[in-house]
Scaffold this motif. Structure first.
Motif: not given
Length: 507
Positions: A32-36, A243-245, A251-253, A313-314
């Motif tokens: 998830m962090i890499t995707t973000q 943008t909402h997605y 938020s999930f990250v 990350a947060i």
């Protein structure tokens, strides 16, 4: 409990059928962090390309005879008085016709009342200067004076007649002249990426630099681009939904990182409690204290690394959400937090590789060699700094790679890695024979000392640590804990028979 604590996640699952939640969370967090980071990097690339293209557009728009390529650290150089006047008047004329010339969404900056901000011209010159090169005489008052005037694009036809005395330049006294103005723009290309556009304020400074009084006036154009939320905007289509997605994903990250931080904090607390139990048991039954090296085995530094990466990350995710909602526009700070957190997350993967013997040998080699390498780098750094200062003061006037301390350090580092050697030798100006001879001795001695000696010793330190660790593993596999069975101590038997072995502390 001790044996279970030192097991790998897979061994813990086979022993007690406990699902390794920390491992599952870490794998999910890495993905998830890499995707973000990738999504934010693609968005940041649009911002960077917009700023760079605007820089190039404004240079072509306001600098007369700009070739498209900067000369060293300046954009244009002029050598005659007429060229200085032409370049100055060209800036004012282009500014007055901005609306008819620019193909991009640019406009004049406005104040809070909606009035156009004027262009400001300031010239700085010596208070008194009389120079006669033919008689080798001069009379200069080094005190500087600054005189400014403003230029409103609405009165473009009157500025030459109303301020003719201001543009009568005394080049012997003139130090520099700066033209500052503000433009506003909108980055519309983000719409194609289904993101909301950003509004920008460009604070532009054009400098005519005559400080050297060498007959060459350098012209610089600097831009300070600051993004800001658009005050009045309306957009239809998929950009708002996208943008909402992204906000939901961020938020999930944050939730995953919080879970990871809580699990790692819990593991640290449990490890401290286990250490306290172990210390009491050892003291009560054998009247001995646990050694410091053994105590450190319970304090897992990897958990601290994971917690730090989670916090970064947060914070980065919160800043990213603010940027996407257009409540914040500082991309650089967000990039630092997200980039550092991703770095630490991937470094944390090494912990799980350490549960495999072949990988653990390499990890323990780095752990054992690090103190020696650090001390060695401190010693070698003293020699390196000596070469840096020497090269800057001696070769700086004759070689472009030695003009500044940072450039000298970068040049020597590239030579240390065998890069660009011939170019460094060839680019030295050979007008001064003494300096040319010194440069050869300087470069040959540096390359011989660092490439053939320092670098070889550096590699030898790591090789020695690797051989030592490998020898420990060989002895461990051959003896299979027989060396400690005669002690008849249950705790030593437990620790010895544990599959995970640390060649540094002996556990």
């Amino acid at each position: 409990d001790l044996k279970y604590y030192f097991m790998s996640p897979c061994e813990k699952y086979r022993a007690r059928r406990h699902i390794p939640w920390k491992l599952v969370v870490q794998i999910l967090k890495i993905v998830m962090i890499t995707t973000q980071l990738i999504l934010f990097g693609l968005s940041n690339q649009l911002v960077v390309s917009y700023k760079e293209e605007n820089m190039m557009a404004l240079k072509n728009l306001f600098l007369k005879d700009y070739s498209g390529v900067d000369e060293d650290d300046y954009s244009v150089a002029v050598y005659t008085q007429q060229r200085v006047y032409d370049s100055l008047f060209y800036v004012l004329d282009q500014y007055s016709q901005l609306g008819r010339l620019s193909v991009g969404p640019l406009s004049y900056g406005e104040d809070e009342h909606g009035d156009v901000l004027p262009l400001i011209i300031c010239k700085q010159y010596y208070k008194r200067s009389s120079v006669e090169p033919s008689n080798e005489a001069y009379d200069i008052d080094a005190q500087l004076e600054t005189v400014c005037m403003s230029h409103d694009p609405k009165t473009a036809n009157q500025w030459k007649t109303q301020n003719s005395s201001f543009f009568d330049l005394d080049f012997y006294r003139l130090v520099d002249m700066k033209i500052t103005f503000q433009l506003n723009g909108i980055n519309l290309q983000t719409v194609r990426s289904r993101e909301l556009p950003d509004c920008y304020s460009f604070y532009i400074t054009i400098t005519f630099d005559n400080q050297c009084h060498s007959g060459k006036v350098k012209i610089f154009l600097d831009i300070d681009a600051q993004s800001c939320p658009c005050q009045d905007w309306k957009i239809s289509g998929t950009a708002q939904k996208n943008t909402h997605y992204l906000l939901v994903f961020d938020s999930f990250v944050i939730a995953v990182c919080l879970t990871s931080a809580v699990l790692c904090s819990r593991s640290i607390v449990l490890a401290v409690r286990l250490l306290q139990r172990f210390s009491r048991f050892f003291h009560e039954n054998y009247s001995r204290k646990v050694g410091e090296d053994d105590q450190n085995e319970f304090l897992n530094g990897w958990y601290v690394l994971v917690i730090v990466s989670d916090l970064l990350a947060i914070i980065g995710s919160i800043l990213k959400m603010e940027i996407q909602a257009k409540s914040l526009t500082n991309y650089d700070v967000c990039s630092i937090f997200l980039g550092t957190s991703t770095l630490l997350v991937w470094v944390g993967v090494i912990r799980y590789l350490g549960y495999f013997q072949k990988y653990n040998v390499l990890i323990l080699t780095m752990k054992a060699a690090f103190p020696k390498v650090l001390r060695f780098c401190c010693c070698a750094g003293m020699i390196y700094l000596g070469y840096t200062f020497c090269g800057w003061i001696v070769l700086g006037p004759y070689h472009e790679k030695f003009e500044g301390l940072s450039r000298v350090a970068e040049c020597l580092f590239s030579l240390l890695n065998g890069d660009d050697m011939f170019t460094t030798f060839a680019q030295l100006k050979d007008k001064n024979t003494l300096v040319w001879l010194f440069s050869r001795a300087y470069l040959y001695s540096f390359i011989s000392l660092f490439v053939y000696m320092v670098l070889s010793l550096f590699i030898a330190l790591i090789t020695d640590a690797y051989e030592t660790i490998k020898k420990y593993f060989t002895l461990l596999s051959s003896q299979q804990c027989n060396c400690l069975q005669d002690l008849n101590l249950p705790i030593y038997s437990v620790l010895c028979c544990c599959q995970r072995y640390d060649g540094v502390t002996g556990l």
